[in-house]
Design a protein around this motif. Structure first.
Motif, short mmCIF file in Angstrom:
data_model
loop_
_atom_site.label_atom_id
_atom_site.label_comp_id
_atom_site.label_asym_id
_atom_site.label_seq_id
_atom_site.Cartn_x
_atom_site.Cartn_y
_atom_site.Cartn_z
N LEU A 270 80.78 17.75 32.64
CA LEU A 270 80.65 17.18 33.99
C LEU A 270 81.86 17.50 34.84
CD1 LEU A 270 79.08 13.68 33.18
CD2 LEU A 270 77.93 15.71 34.07
N SER A 271 83.05 17.43 34.27
CA SER A 271 84.26 17.71 35.06
C SER A 271 84.28 19.14 35.56
CB SER A 271 85.51 17.42 34.23
OG SER A 271 85.59 18.31 33.13
N GLN A 272 83.69 20.08 34.78
CA GLN A 272 83.65 21.47 35.20
C GLN A 272 82.62 21.73 36.30
OE1 GLN A 272 83.66 24.39 32.00
NE2 GLN A 272 84.35 22.83 30.56
N LEU A 273 81.76 20.75 36.54
CA LEU A 273 80.76 20.88 37.60
C LEU A 273 81.18 20.12 38.87
CD1 LEU A 273 77.53 20.45 35.42
CD2 LEU A 273 78.56 22.57 36.26
N GLY A 274 82.44 19.73 38.92
CA GLY A 274 82.95 19.10 40.13
C GLY A 274 82.83 17.58 40.15
N ILE A 275 82.64 16.98 38.99
CA ILE A 275 82.60 15.52 38.91
C ILE A 275 83.98 15.02 38.54
CG2 ILE A 275 81.51 13.52 37.82
CD1 ILE A 275 79.58 15.24 39.45
N ASN A 276 84.49 14.05 39.30
CA ASN A 276 85.78 13.44 39.00
C ASN A 276 85.56 12.32 37.97
OD1 ASN A 276 88.54 12.71 39.24
ND2 ASN A 276 87.98 11.09 40.68
N GLY B 297 90.87 -2.57 39.43
CA GLY B 297 90.97 -1.45 40.36
C GLY B 297 89.78 -1.32 41.28
N GLY B 298 88.72 -2.09 41.01
CA GLY B 298 87.56 -2.07 41.89
C GLY B 298 86.72 -0.81 41.74
N PHE B 299 85.75 -0.66 42.64
CA PHE B 299 84.78 0.43 42.54
C PHE B 299 84.55 1.14 43.87
CE2 PHE B 299 83.73 -3.08 39.65
CZ PHE B 299 83.87 -2.44 38.43
N GLY B 300 85.51 1.02 44.79
CA GLY B 300 85.31 1.53 46.13
C GLY B 300 85.08 3.02 46.21
N GLU B 301 85.71 3.82 45.37
CA GLU B 301 85.60 5.27 45.43
C GLU B 301 84.72 5.83 44.32
OE1 GLU B 301 86.90 6.86 47.99
OE2 GLU B 301 87.67 4.93 48.72
N ILE B 302 84.01 4.96 43.62
CA ILE B 302 83.24 5.38 42.46
C ILE B 302 81.75 5.41 42.78
CG2 ILE B 302 82.66 4.82 40.06
CD1 ILE B 302 85.45 3.51 39.88
N ASP B 303 81.10 6.50 42.42
CA ASP B 303 79.68 6.67 42.74
C ASP B 303 78.77 6.19 41.61
OD1 ASP B 303 79.83 8.34 45.34
OD2 ASP B 303 81.22 9.35 43.98
N VAL B 304 79.15 6.44 40.37
CA VAL B 304 78.36 6.02 39.21
C VAL B 304 79.29 5.36 38.20
CG1 VAL B 304 76.90 6.75 37.28
CG2 VAL B 304 76.61 7.80 39.54
N THR C 53 71.88 11.26 38.37
CA THR C 53 72.49 10.35 39.36
C THR C 53 73.77 10.89 39.98
OG1 THR C 53 73.60 9.19 37.53
CG2 THR C 53 71.52 8.26 38.32
N LEU C 54 74.31 12.00 39.47
CA LEU C 54 75.59 12.52 39.96
C LEU C 54 75.43 13.83 40.70
CD1 LEU C 54 77.78 11.79 36.83
CD2 LEU C 54 78.26 10.90 39.12
N LYS C 55 76.33 14.06 41.65
CA LYS C 55 76.42 15.33 42.37
C LYS C 55 77.87 15.81 42.35
CE LYS C 55 72.81 13.98 45.70
NZ LYS C 55 72.53 13.73 47.13
N ALA C 56 78.04 17.10 42.58
CA ALA C 56 79.39 17.67 42.65
C ALA C 56 80.19 16.94 43.72
CB ALA C 56 79.32 19.16 42.97
N GLY C 57 81.45 16.64 43.38
CA GLY C 57 82.33 15.94 44.31
C GLY C 57 82.32 14.43 44.15
#
Length: 369
Positions: free
Chosen positions: A113-119, A131-138, A88-92
């Motif tokens: 995951l952090s080493q593969l570009g996941i924040n 804080g909400g979920f506006g900038e969160i993908d998963v 479900t995740l992609k780099a960035g």
């Protein structure tokens, strides 16, 4: 247990039997072949043991009935969690995980995951929506959290995340589908360690991913095939057998856990007790809304490390072991693994012993501290 759960429990017991022909074995056969007879083009037939196995397929059929959703089996709970995250995740992109959840999920996120570009963002379970979920993908949830047994509102979070274009994954290991059904609460994916209560006898490592999203399921299947994170046939066979008694074991374990929590709540040697079924527990009201049982895990805080270790080791009916969900009651001091809990915090997993015998044993150990 509601009528829907009763129907599932009955169906699991007779799922294989409904499709048998005369002379077929009632018990599931164990198929361990790595190769299959395959002349000519594959044409969808079983081809190779990393991709196909009849014992897996029977297990996944049972899991799909239990979850009311397609399921993919894995060789451990962490293999299932890894598959769900990589699918479900992609780099960035950005992943939100609980800061107080299972520590290996945090290790996977921080070290790989952090080493593969996941924040990676962490929040405590009780404040998961802050804080909400506006900038969160998963968004990856544990409710109840392991080991602290805090809850978050799965339905409200799932709706909010979907409204922002994200996806939600819920680790339902502590509850099983007989105690909580995250997909019905609008989560996109459920992961679970079937090593725990579904297997139930502390003799198998397994996990699964469940989802009603066809695209996610295909990505999870592809991850299993390509990564080679496949369950052993014998483990799948053991889990299939365990599922047939899950409902009766889970009910006994939850009933005993609730009785123990009520009996131990005011014991002078316990400075704090966590159990969602206790009316005074911070998670009690939410638990009544989203759970059909209160679970079989208790959190007990004793005075210090030595008190916790003496309590665990002196109980005749407690196994000092990591993991949980087996027919044998077990306990461990979770601070030894680095969890953010008090040194005297004990995670107690209630098994299938007679309630009175188990309570007497626990009280004897506590009274001797």
């Amino acid at each position: 247990m509601d009528k829907h759960a009763q129907r599932i429990a009955a169906d699991l017991l007779h799922l294989r039997g409904q499709a048998l022909s005369k002379g077929d074995p009632v018990a599931l056969p164990l198929v361990s072949s790595s190769m299959f007879h395959l002349p000519g083009d594959p044409d969808g037939a079983a081809a190779y043991g990393r991709v196909d196995n009849p014992t897996w397929e029977a297990l996944e059929h049972s899991l799909s009935v239990l979850e009311d959703a397609p399921c993919v089996a894995f060789p451990s709970g962490m293999a299932a969690i890894s598959a769900a995250l990589f699918a479900t995740l992609k780099a960035g992109q950005t992943l939100l995980i609980p800061s107080d959840g299972y520590y290996v999920t945090r290790l996977l996120s921080a070290r790989f995951l952090s080493q593969l570009g996941i924040n990676i963002i962490e929040r405590p379970t009780r404040a998961f929506a802050d804080g909400g979920f506006g900038e969160i993908d998963v968004v990856f949830m544990e409710s109840p959290s392991n080991p602290g047994l805090d809850l978050c509102d799965i339905s409200a979070i799932a709706q909010a995340v979907r409204g922002q274009g994200g996806r939600t994954i819920v680790d339902n290991t502590t509850m099983t589908p007989f105690g909580q059904r995250p997909l019905d609460l609008e989560a996109d994916v459920v992961v679970a360690s079937d090593t725990k209560a579904p297997g139930g006898h502390s003799d198998v490592l397994m996990g699964h991913v469940a989802t009603r999203d066809p695209a996610i399921r295909e990505a999870v299947l592809e991850w299993r095939k390509v990564s080679g994170a496949i369950p052993a046939p014998h483990a799948a066979w053991l889990l299939h057998r365990g599922l047939e008694t899950l409902e009766v074991r889970f009910e006994r374990m939850c009933q005993t856990a609730e009785a123990l929590a009520q009996a131990l709540a005011d014991h002078p040697t316990i400075s704090a007790i966590r159990y969602p079924g206790l009316p005074g527990d911070p998670s009690h009201n939410l638990a009544k809304q989203q759970m059909s049982a209160f679970g079989f895990l208790l959190g007990l805080t004793l005075a210090d490390k030595d008190s916790a270790e003496r309590f665990i080791s002196s109980c005749r009916l407690l196994r000092p072991a990591t993991s949980f969900g087996g027919v044998h009651s077990s306990a461990e001091r979770r601070a030894r693994w680095g969890d953010d809990v008090a040194d005297g915090f004990v995670r107690l997993s209630v098994g299938c012993e007679p309630t009175t015998e188990l309570l007497d044993d626990l009280l004897m150990a506590l009274n001797d501290l």
